[in-house]
Each structure stands twice: as C-alpha cells, then as structure tokens.
Design a protein around this motif. Structure first.
Motif: not given
Length: 511
Positions: A91-109
């Motif tokens: 579950q933590k790995e899945e949550s961590f993957d989602r957070k990394i995806s959000n961070i990458e998206r925010k960095e792009e923004e």
C-alpha cells in the motif's frame, strides 16, 4: 585321677565341635535369609524404576506435544504478521508512486509558470526602461540626477523626523527620569542627616597667659624641639595673644600634638622627659579613639564582618577632610544614601551600604602611599578579601574604571549627592575659575557657536548660536554633542545644564 582329666578334656572337645557346627548352620540360615531379602528388594526397586521410567516418558511426550503446539501457534502468528506487513508495504509503495507522479506533475507546472514569469518580467523591464526614458525626456533629468534629488529630500525629511522623535523621546525620558530621581534622592536626603566638621591644616591651642609661651619653648628651645620631633608637627609661636598654632599636613599627628600640648599646659610640668611621656600616652589614646570611631561607623551603618585593619582605617578618616568635609562622616552619609536608593530600586542594600562606607578608604593612607585614593582603596579592599562587587564600586566611583554592577552606579551617585549638597564642601577659587573657563572653551569649540556663558556657579552654560549657520533642529544636535564632550573632558560635581539659544532679529530704522 588321670582318667578323669582325660574324660573332661574329651568332653570339652566334643562340646566345642558341636558348638561350631551349630553356629555354622545358624550363619548359613541367616545368609540364605539375607540373600532372599536382597533379591526381593532388588526386584521391588526394578519394578519402581520401571514405573518411574514409564511415567517420565509419558510426561516428556506430553511436554513435547505442548511445545510443538505452541511453536505451531507462534509460527502461524508470525506468518500472519508478515502477511499484514507485506500488505502495508504494498500500500505504501502504491501511495509513494502516486505522490511521485503528483510531484512530477507539479514540477512541470512550476517550470511552465517560471517560464511565464520570466517572459512577464522581461516585458516589465522593457516597460520600465520605456517609462524611465519618457520621464527623463519630460523632466530633462537623468535617472541618477532624479535619484539623488529624491534621496536628498528623503534624507532631509528623515533627519527632521528623527530629530523630532529624539527630542520627544529625550524630553519624555528626562521628565520620567527626573521625577523618579528626585523622589529617590529627596527620600534619601530626608532620611539621612549627618554633621560635617570643618577642619584645616592648623589647630589652635589656647594658653592661660603669654608667659606659658616661654615655658613651651624652653631653655634654648629644647622643649619645642622635643615636641616637634616626637610629633612630626610644627609649632608656630608668634604675637597671637594666649595662643599657639599647631601646623601639619597629617591630621592624626596634628591631633596628637594638640592634645599633648593641652595636657602639658594644664599640667604645668614642661620638660623633654615629660613631653615624651605625654606624647606617647596621647598617641595610645588617639589609636584607641581611631578604633572606636571605626567601630562606631560600622555599627551606625550596620556593616558586619569588616577586617580589623579596615575598621582602623575607617577610624583614621575621622581626622581627614576633603574640601572641608569630614571624610568619615561623608562615608557614613554615602553608605546611608546608597542603602536607601538601593532599597527603592530593589538592589542589594547590604552591598550598597558596605561599598558606600568603604568607597573613600584609600584617603586614610593616600599621603603615605603613591597613587590616587581610588586605586589605593581598591587595592586595600582586595587585600582584605572584600567581594569583587565592592572592589569595583570603590574603583569606579570616580569613573576610573567601568561599572560592573548597578550598586557601583549608586555609590557614584550617592558620593556626588553628599559632595555637592550646599555647604558640604569648599572648592578653591582657582579650580573653580579654571572649570568655568574650560566649560566655556568646550562650547566655543563647536562650529556655529557665537557666544557661551557659564552661569549659576558652573551648573549651567548658555550658548548663543548663529541663526544663519544653525537651524532649530540642528541646535538640538549641537546641545547633545556639547553634553557628550563636557561629560568626556570635564570633571565636575553634580550635573551641568546645557542651553542652546537661537534667535533671528529683524532690525530696521524709521527715517
């Protein structure tokens, strides 16, 4: 007779043989019975051991079965815990993957916003340059010239506001400080009143008649020489009727000579041996009186634990004056004043009174030791194990060293209060005139000062400034700078008021 003996011997032998066989049979029967009992005991022991062995084997099997069950139960629990942990990790790995995806998206923004901001900043800079060029064209001034003009106006406004603010703050602080200081000083002076004895370097001894002068001088001056040699004091015998002047720098020696001479005149027997006896007796009396005076001062100020030598030195101050003020009475007064002010300010009362009593202790031996009475007093306090706070208060009461405690500041203030009180001290005319001249010279040294007058016995100086050189706000600055220079360069009792006057006069004539 021989046959009877043989019969008896044969009977004995037969008896012995029969007894032997009987005992042998009895022993064999006992041995057989013992072997039977032993076999029975061994069989019983074997049976019991067998039973015990079977019992222990059963217990061991039961314990092994119990342990096996517990181990299986524990293994099941651990497997369950590992499975739960594995699920949490997933579950933590899945949550961590989602957070990394959000961070990458925010960095792009953020990168796109930064690019947009950079383009906007370039546009603003271009607009700023265009506006500056248009303003320079309209005002016929470069940006540096406009900046200098603006800074000059801002500086003038700030100087004006700062001057007004400083003046208001100074006035408010002075009003509050003066009010509080007046309350404390007034209370201290009201609660402390000490008598002051005006003394000089000469003492006058009255004589019953002028004939006594000849007896004091003695044949070929031997009496007066003996008295002067023993006391270290000069006797002045002149035309003054019925009086002899005792002159000397050391007040204790002068007092010894005065009392000894009065005793000799009263006794009438004046010769070298009697003079030596009276002088020695008087010196012992003065030493005892010195100790009593020191103890009286300590008792009056409630100071305990003073070294005996310090008490003796305090007693010597009874015969020392400063500008006509008795130093011992002055020290007692400073002790009381410092204690009262310390109680009002919430400081250490005992420390303040102790330092006030000892602040001029160096004057007891300043004519015997090189150095100022401040340094001598600090060295004496250090020698007799006084506290560092007392030593600092003694050393700093004339500003020779920095203050380390608030009590040291009180000692300086109490010393000034006792010294400048009207009638407490006398100041020589020459020193007074020099102080006034130096005060006026300090004021004249400032640019823009027209005239300076020291008034009110040197406690105020009034300064006339040139109105075309000094404006109203600059006059406040000039007054402050003069105060600082007076404090740094001039020694004076109490405080000096600095008044700066600026006036503009318009003069015209009617014709």
């Amino acid at each position: 007779m021989p046959n009877t003996v043989l019969i008896i011997a044969a009977a004995l032998l037969v008896g012995i043989g029969v007894g032997y066989f009987i005992r042998k049979i009895s022993a064999e029967a006992k041995i057989s019975s013992a072997e039977t009992a032993a076999k029975r005991i061994v069989e019983e022991a074997n049976q019991e051991a067998h039973a015990l062995k079977r019992e222990k084997e059963l217990e061991a099997k039961e314990e092994a079965h119990r342990l096996r069950n517990e181990l299986e139960k524990e293994s099941k629990e651990r497997r369950s815990e590992l499975q739960r942990m594995e699920r949490r990790l997933l579950q933590k790995e899945e949550s961590f993957d989602r957070k990394i995806s959000n961070i990458e998206r925010k960095e792009e923004e953020i990168r796109s916003k930064e690019e947009e901001n950079r383009r906007t900043e370039e546009k603003l800079q271009q607009l700023h340059q265009d506006q500056l060029a248009e303003l320079e064209k309209i005002s016929n001034m470069t940006s540096d010239e406009a900046k200098d003009l603006l800074m000059q106006r801002v500086r003038e406004d700030i100087d004006h506001e700062i001057t007004m603010m400083v003046r208001d703050m100074e006035n408010q602080a002075k009003e509050e400080a003066d009010k509080k200081a007046r309350e404390i000083v007034t209370l201290a002076i009201q609660r402390c009143a000490a008598d002051h004895v005006t003394e000089s370097t000469v003492s006058v001894v009255s004589l019953p008649n002028d004939e006594m002068k000849g007896r004091i001088i003695g044949r070929e001056g031997r009496n007066i020489r003996a008295l002067e040699t023993l006391t270290g004091i000069d006797l002045i015998i002149d035309d003054t009727p019925e009086a002899v002047i005792v002159s000397g720098f050391d007040p204790i020696r002068r007092e010894v000579a005065r009392i000894a001479l009065e005793k000799l005149v009263s006794d009438g027997r004046i010769h070298p041996a009697r003079i030596e006896e009276i002088v020695e007796k008087t010196r012992k009396e003065i030493d005892a009186q010195i100790k009593e005076e020191g103890e009286r001062a300590a008792f009056e100020t409630k100071i305990h634990g003073l070294h005996p030598e310090l008490i003796t030195l305090l007693g010597k101050l009874r015969y020392r004056t400063s500008y006509g003020q008795n130093v011992l009475q002055h020290s007692i007064e400073v002790s009381h004043l410092a204690g009262i002010m310390a109680s009002e300010l919430g400081l250490d009362i005992n420390l303040s009174k102790r330092a006030g009593l000892l602040h001029d202790i160096g004057k007891a031996i300043d004519h015997e030791t090189e150095g100022s009475h401040v340094q001598i007093g600090a060295d004496l306090a250090k020698k007799y194990k006084e506290s560092p706070a007392v030593i600092n208060a003694i050393g700093a009461h004339h500003g020779d060293i920095d203050f380390h405690t608030m009590e040291a500041v009180l000692i300086q203030s109490a010393d000034a209060i006792s010294a400048v009180r009207p009638g407490a001290r006398r100041e020589t005319l020459e020193a007074y005139i020099k102080r006034l001249e130096k005060l006026e010279n300090i004021a004249d040294s400032f640019e823009g000062v027209d005239k300076a007058y020291a008034i009110h016995a040197g406690r105020e100086i009034r300064i006339m400034v040139k109105p075309d050189r000094i404006d109203d706000y600059s006059s406040i600055k000039v007054a402050r700078e003069i105060v600082k220079k007076v404090e740094n360069e001039l020694e004076y009792p109490g405080q000096i008021k600095v008044t700066v006057i600026r006036e503009t006069r318009a003069v015209d004539y009617a014709k």
